[in-house]
Write a protein that holds these residues in place. Structure first.
Motif, mmCIF file in Angstrom:
data_model
loop_
_atom_site.group_PDB
_atom_site.id
_atom_site.type_symbol
_atom_site.label_atom_id
_atom_site.label_comp_id
_atom_site.label_asym_id
_atom_site.label_seq_id
_atom_site.Cartn_x
_atom_site.Cartn_y
_atom_site.Cartn_z
ATOM 1 N N PHE A 243 4.380 35.626 33.890
ATOM 2 C CA PHE A 243 3.866 36.616 32.950
ATOM 3 C C PHE A 243 5.018 37.462 32.406
ATOM 4 O O PHE A 243 5.869 37.925 33.156
ATOM 5 C CB PHE A 243 2.792 37.475 33.612
ATOM 6 C CG PHE A 243 1.634 36.646 34.084
ATOM 7 C CD1 PHE A 243 0.661 36.238 33.192
ATOM 8 C CD2 PHE A 243 1.552 36.218 35.402
ATOM 9 C CE1 PHE A 243 -0.394 35.431 33.611
ATOM 10 C CE2 PHE A 243 0.501 35.410 35.833
ATOM 11 C CZ PHE A 243 -0.469 35.018 34.928
ATOM 12 N N SER A 244 5.029 37.648 31.084
ATOM 13 C CA SER A 244 6.144 38.335 30.426
ATOM 14 C C SER A 244 5.753 39.677 29.801
ATOM 15 O O SER A 244 6.607 40.361 29.239
ATOM 16 C CB SER A 244 6.746 37.432 29.348
ATOM 17 O OG SER A 244 5.760 37.058 28.400
ATOM 18 N N THR A 245 4.491 40.051 29.901
ATOM 19 C CA THR A 245 4.039 41.332 29.346
ATOM 20 C C THR A 245 3.004 41.971 30.270
ATOM 21 O O THR A 245 2.453 41.323 31.146
ATOM 22 C CB THR A 245 3.391 41.165 27.950
ATOM 23 O OG1 THR A 245 2.233 40.336 28.082
ATOM 24 C CG2 THR A 245 4.341 40.560 26.948
ATOM 25 N N GLY A 246 2.743 43.236 30.038
ATOM 26 C CA GLY A 246 1.663 43.933 30.736
ATOM 27 C C GLY A 246 1.973 44.268 32.185
ATOM 28 O O GLY A 246 3.121 44.251 32.631
ATOM 29 N N LYS A 247 0.934 44.564 32.922
ATOM 30 C CA LYS A 247 1.028 45.000 34.316
ATOM 31 C C LYS A 247 1.746 43.984 35.200
ATOM 32 O O LYS A 247 2.436 44.353 36.144
ATOM 33 C CB LYS A 247 -0.388 45.248 34.845
ATOM 34 C CG LYS A 247 -0.457 45.648 36.288
ATOM 35 C CD LYS A 247 -1.890 45.859 36.736
ATOM 36 C CE LYS A 247 -1.955 46.218 38.206
ATOM 37 N NZ LYS A 247 -3.323 46.398 38.667
ATOM 38 N N PHE A 248 1.598 42.696 34.895
ATOM 39 C CA PHE A 248 2.151 41.650 35.746
ATOM 40 C C PHE A 248 3.468 41.078 35.226
ATOM 41 O O PHE A 248 3.900 40.011 35.660
ATOM 42 C CB PHE A 248 1.111 40.547 35.953
ATOM 43 C CG PHE A 248 -0.148 41.052 36.580
ATOM 44 C CD1 PHE A 248 -0.143 41.554 37.879
ATOM 45 C CD2 PHE A 248 -1.333 41.085 35.880
ATOM 46 C CE1 PHE A 248 -1.296 42.055 38.467
ATOM 47 C CE2 PHE A 248 -2.502 41.571 36.445
ATOM 48 C CZ PHE A 248 -2.478 42.055 37.747
ATOM 49 N N LYS A 249 4.112 41.788 34.312
ATOM 50 C CA LYS A 249 5.395 41.346 33.747
ATOM 51 C C LYS A 249 6.393 41.097 34.885
ATOM 52 O O LYS A 249 6.574 41.934 35.763
ATOM 53 C CB LYS A 249 5.948 42.401 32.789
ATOM 54 C CG LYS A 249 7.274 42.024 32.169
ATOM 55 C CD LYS A 249 7.761 43.072 31.212
ATOM 56 C CE LYS A 249 9.062 42.639 30.564
ATOM 57 N NZ LYS A 249 9.516 43.593 29.564
#
Length: 187
Positions: free
Chosen positions: A121-127
């Motif tokens: 994952f590259s964006t958001g909370k799980f970046k």
């Protein structure tokens, strides 16, 4: 000369008599249960074998089972770097990618892949976090389930499953859009 021999002797004795504290293992400690949570994720994976910029490319295939009519004949190995998006359109927000390999592992008409994939994952909370998938994937079934066997970052020590639905499949060239509904348990 005699002093040198005595000094060497003392040195050797001190080296061999010294206790060594290095061990290849440590003592086993009781496992303290971590507070676990369940996370549900929903996104789309775009697996493109055709065109100028494919996201899945064939890296190996045995000559004996190749069929020009079948883009994923038995024994064919693919490397992938598939985009993960919020919606089924490739132009929707990119949230990460699926990188790894899949192998065509069935000889019958019910195609099955074995997947070794990292969903990063590259964006958001799980970046910066990812989910590791190692599972059988019976691709001719519209609804199927994949095993989550681990992860990195916020998904360290993860376990769970992914419900996969085929949103779109081009049976001529193998291009597909897959809907992923992920349930993952992690600390």
């Amino acid at each position: 000369m005699e002093k040198t021999l005595i000094i060497h002797g003392i040195l050797l004795l001190s080296i061999f008599s010294r206790s060594v504290n290095s061990e290849y293992y440590s003592k086993t400690q009781p496992f303290s249960t971590l507070q676990e949570k369940t996370t549900h994720l929903h996104f789309y994976l775009h697996d493109t074998l055709s065109g100028k910029s494919p996201t899945a490319i064939q890296i190996a295939s045995p000559n004996s089972t190749n069929s020009k009519d079948d883009p994923i004949s038995f024994g064919t190995l693919f490397a992938i770097d598939d985009p993960l998006t919020e919606c089924p359109e490739l132009t929707s927000k990119l949230i990460g990618n699926a990188r790894g390999m899949y192998l065509s592992s069935s000889q019958d008409k019910f195609s099955t892949l074995v997947m070794y994939v990292d969903l990063g994952f590259s964006t958001g909370k799980f970046k910066g976090s990812s989910i590791s998938v190692f599972s059988r994937n019976p691709i001719t079934e519209k609804h199927r389930e994949l095993a989550v066997v681990g992860g990195r970052g916020l998904f360290r020590m993860a376990r769970g499953f992914i419900e996969v639905n085929t949103y779109y499949l081009n049976t001529t060239n193998g291009d597909a859009i897959l809907e992923y509904n992920v349930t993952v348990v992690h600390p």
